[in-house]
Write a protein that holds these residues in place. Structure first.
Motif, PDB file in Angstrom:
ATOM      1  N   UNK A  70      -3.114 -18.789   2.374  1.00  0.00           N
ATOM      2  CA  UNK A  70      -2.946 -17.636   3.274  1.00  0.00           C
ATOM      3  C   UNK A  70      -2.703 -16.361   2.472  1.00  0.00           C
ATOM      4  N   UNK A  71      -1.861 -16.469   1.448  1.00  0.00           N
ATOM      5  CA  UNK A  71      -1.580 -15.297   0.597  1.00  0.00           C
ATOM      6  C   UNK A  71      -2.853 -14.850  -0.123  1.00  0.00           C
ATOM      7  N   UNK A  72      -3.607 -15.793  -0.638  1.00  0.00           N
ATOM      8  CA  UNK A  72      -4.857 -15.474  -1.340  1.00  0.00           C
ATOM      9  C   UNK A  72      -5.840 -14.768  -0.395  1.00  0.00           C
ATOM     10  N   UNK A  73      -5.930 -15.245   0.822  1.00  0.00           N
ATOM     11  CA  UNK A  73      -6.842 -14.643   1.797  1.00  0.00           C
ATOM     12  C   UNK A  73      -6.370 -13.237   2.196  1.00  0.00           C
ATOM     13  N   UNK A  74      -5.057 -13.027   2.238  1.00  0.00           N
ATOM     14  CA  UNK A  74      -4.531 -11.684   2.522  1.00  0.00           C
ATOM     15  C   UNK A  74      -4.919 -10.726   1.399  1.00  0.00           C
ATOM     16  N   UNK A  75      -4.809 -11.199   0.156  1.00  0.00           N
ATOM     17  CA  UNK A  75      -5.222 -10.369  -0.985  1.00  0.00           C
ATOM     18  C   UNK A  75      -6.705 -10.046  -0.907  1.00  0.00           C
ATOM     19  N   UNK A  76      -7.505 -11.045  -0.557  1.00  0.00           N
ATOM     20  CA  UNK A  76      -8.946 -10.828  -0.444  1.00  0.00           C
ATOM     21  C   UNK A  76      -9.252  -9.839   0.674  1.00  0.00           C
ATOM     22  N   UNK A  77      -8.537  -9.919   1.772  1.00  0.00           N
ATOM     23  CA  UNK A  77      -8.740  -8.973   2.875  1.00  0.00           C
ATOM     24  C   UNK A  77      -8.450  -7.549   2.430  1.00  0.00           C
ATOM     25  N   UNK A  78      -7.409  -7.368   1.641  1.00  0.00           N
ATOM     26  CA  UNK A  78      -7.087  -6.039   1.103  1.00  0.00           C
ATOM     27  C   UNK A  78      -8.278  -5.505   0.313  1.00  0.00           C
ATOM     28  N   UNK A  79      -8.823  -6.349  -0.539  1.00  0.00           N
ATOM     29  CA  UNK A  79      -9.959  -5.950  -1.375  1.00  0.00           C
ATOM     30  C   UNK A  79     -11.134  -5.467  -0.528  1.00  0.00           C
ATOM     31  N   UNK A  80     -11.552  -6.277   0.456  1.00  0.00           N
ATOM     32  CA  UNK A  80     -12.716  -5.926   1.270  1.00  0.00           C
ATOM     33  C   UNK A  80     -12.449  -4.699   2.127  1.00  0.00           C
ATOM     34  N   UNK A  81     -11.245  -4.584   2.667  1.00  0.00           N
ATOM     35  CA  UNK A  81     -10.914  -3.406   3.476  1.00  0.00           C
ATOM     36  C   UNK A  81     -10.915  -2.133   2.632  1.00  0.00           C
ATOM     37  N   UNK A  82     -10.386  -2.226   1.417  1.00  0.00           N
ATOM     38  CA  UNK A  82     -10.418  -1.057   0.521  1.00  0.00           C
ATOM     39  C   UNK A  82     -11.854  -0.664   0.200  1.00  0.00           C
ATOM     40  N   UNK A  83     -12.683  -1.659  -0.075  1.00  0.00           N
ATOM     41  CA  UNK A  83     -14.081  -1.390  -0.401  1.00  0.00           C
ATOM     42  C   UNK A  83     -14.793  -0.725   0.774  1.00  0.00           C
ATOM     43  N   UNK A  84     -14.586  -1.247   1.963  1.00  0.00           N
ATOM     44  CA  UNK A  84     -15.187  -0.653   3.158  1.00  0.00           C
ATOM     45  C   UNK A  84     -14.668   0.771   3.347  1.00  0.00           C
ATOM     46  N   UNK A  85     -13.371   0.949   3.196  1.00  0.00           N
ATOM     47  CA  UNK A  85     -12.757   2.256   3.401  1.00  0.00           C
ATOM     48  C   UNK A  85     -13.295   3.294   2.423  1.00  0.00           C
ATOM     49  N   UNK A  86     -13.507   2.895   1.179  1.00  0.00           N
ATOM     50  CA  UNK A  86     -13.906   3.854   0.157  1.00  0.00           C
ATOM     51  C   UNK A  86     -15.413   4.056   0.042  1.00  0.00           C
ATOM     52  N   UNK A  87     -16.204   3.284   0.779  1.00  0.00           N
ATOM     53  CA  UNK A  87     -17.657   3.439   0.688  1.00  0.00           C
ATOM     54  C   UNK A  87     -18.283   3.923   1.989  1.00  0.00           C
ATOM     55  N   UNK A  88     -17.468   4.304   2.931  1.00  0.00           N
ATOM     56  CA  UNK A  88     -17.969   4.836   4.196  1.00  0.00           C
ATOM     57  C   UNK A  88     -17.528   6.281   4.353  1.00  0.00           C
ATOM     58  N   UNK A  89     -18.451   7.122   4.838  1.00  0.00           N
ATOM     59  CA  UNK A  89     -18.150   8.544   5.000  1.00  0.00           C
ATOM     60  C   UNK A  89     -17.138   8.795   6.110  1.00  0.00           C
ATOM     61  N   UNK A  90     -17.387   8.234   7.283  1.00  0.00           N
ATOM     62  CA  UNK A  90     -16.555   8.556   8.434  1.00  0.00           C
ATOM     63  C   UNK A  90     -15.997   7.341   9.153  1.00  0.00           C
ATOM     64  N   UNK A  91     -15.508   6.338   8.402  1.00  0.00           N
ATOM     65  CA  UNK A  91     -14.890   5.244   9.152  1.00  0.00           C
ATOM     66  C   UNK A  91     -13.557   5.740   9.705  1.00  0.00           C
ATOM     67  N   UNK A  92     -12.985   4.985  10.581  1.00  0.00           N
ATOM     68  CA  UNK A  92     -11.664   5.317  11.096  1.00  0.00           C
ATOM     69  C   UNK A  92     -10.672   5.070   9.962  1.00  0.00           C
ATOM     70  N   UNK A  93     -10.477   6.091   9.124  1.00  0.00           N
ATOM     71  CA  UNK A  93      -9.658   5.944   7.910  1.00  0.00           C
ATOM     72  C   UNK A  93      -8.241   5.500   8.225  1.00  0.00           C
ATOM     73  N   UNK A  94      -7.652   6.040   9.283  1.00  0.00           N
ATOM     74  CA  UNK A  94      -6.293   5.637   9.634  1.00  0.00           C
ATOM     75  C   UNK A  94      -6.237   4.152   9.952  1.00  0.00           C
ATOM     76  N   UNK A  95      -7.230   3.675  10.682  1.00  0.00           N
ATOM     77  CA  UNK A  95      -7.256   2.261  11.051  1.00  0.00           C
ATOM     78  C   UNK A  95      -7.439   1.391   9.811  1.00  0.00           C
ATOM     79  N   UNK A  96      -8.324   1.793   8.921  1.00  0.00           N
ATOM     80  CA  UNK A  96      -8.538   1.034   7.687  1.00  0.00           C
ATOM     81  C   UNK A  96      -7.242   0.979   6.877  1.00  0.00           C
TER      82      UNK A  96
END
Length: 118
Positions: A70-96
């Motif tokens: 579970x901890x490993x998957x939480x770390x992985x989720x952080x990684x993917x969310x950061x990647x999505x957040x930093x590679x999109x122009x207008x995502x809902x940044x607050x939500x990310x």
């Protein structure tokens, strides 16, 4: 661990996975978003699924193993969310950022459970 606290973390991980899925729907339909979204959907759902399995474990060793997943998957989720957040122009940044924060908190909770289980 009381039944209420067990339920609360199970519910919290469920709500996190649900919020990730709702956030993903708001992204532009690009190849990279599609691939990153598939990854974060899997990892965010796996957090709670493995925690539920931990609560049904037959031994302390199995419990700790599942919580570590579970901890490993939480770390992985952080990684993917950061990647999505930093590679999109207008995502809902607050939500990310809220989702990254929640995943970080879940990771810390699972780390504390692991430490207390030693």
């Amino acid at each position: 661990m009381t039944q209420n606290s067990k339920y609360d973390l199970e519910e919290r991980t469920f709500q996190f996975a649900k919020e990730v899925r709702l956030f993903i729907k708001s992204l532009d339909k690009t190849i990279s978003n599609f691939e990153d979204a598939k990854q974060v959907v899997r990892s965010s759902g796996s957090i709670g699924a493995n925690y539920i399995e931990a609560n049904e474990s037959l031994s302390k060793k199995d419990f700790v193993y599942r919580v570590k997943i579970s901890r490993k998957e939480a770390k992985e989720s952080i990684y993917w969310l950061r990647l999505i957040n930093e590679t999109n122009k207008n995502p809902d940044c607050n939500k990310a950022e809220e989702l990254i924060q929640e995943s970080t908190e879940l990771k810390k909770i699972f780390s504390a459970i692991i430490e207390k289980s030693k």
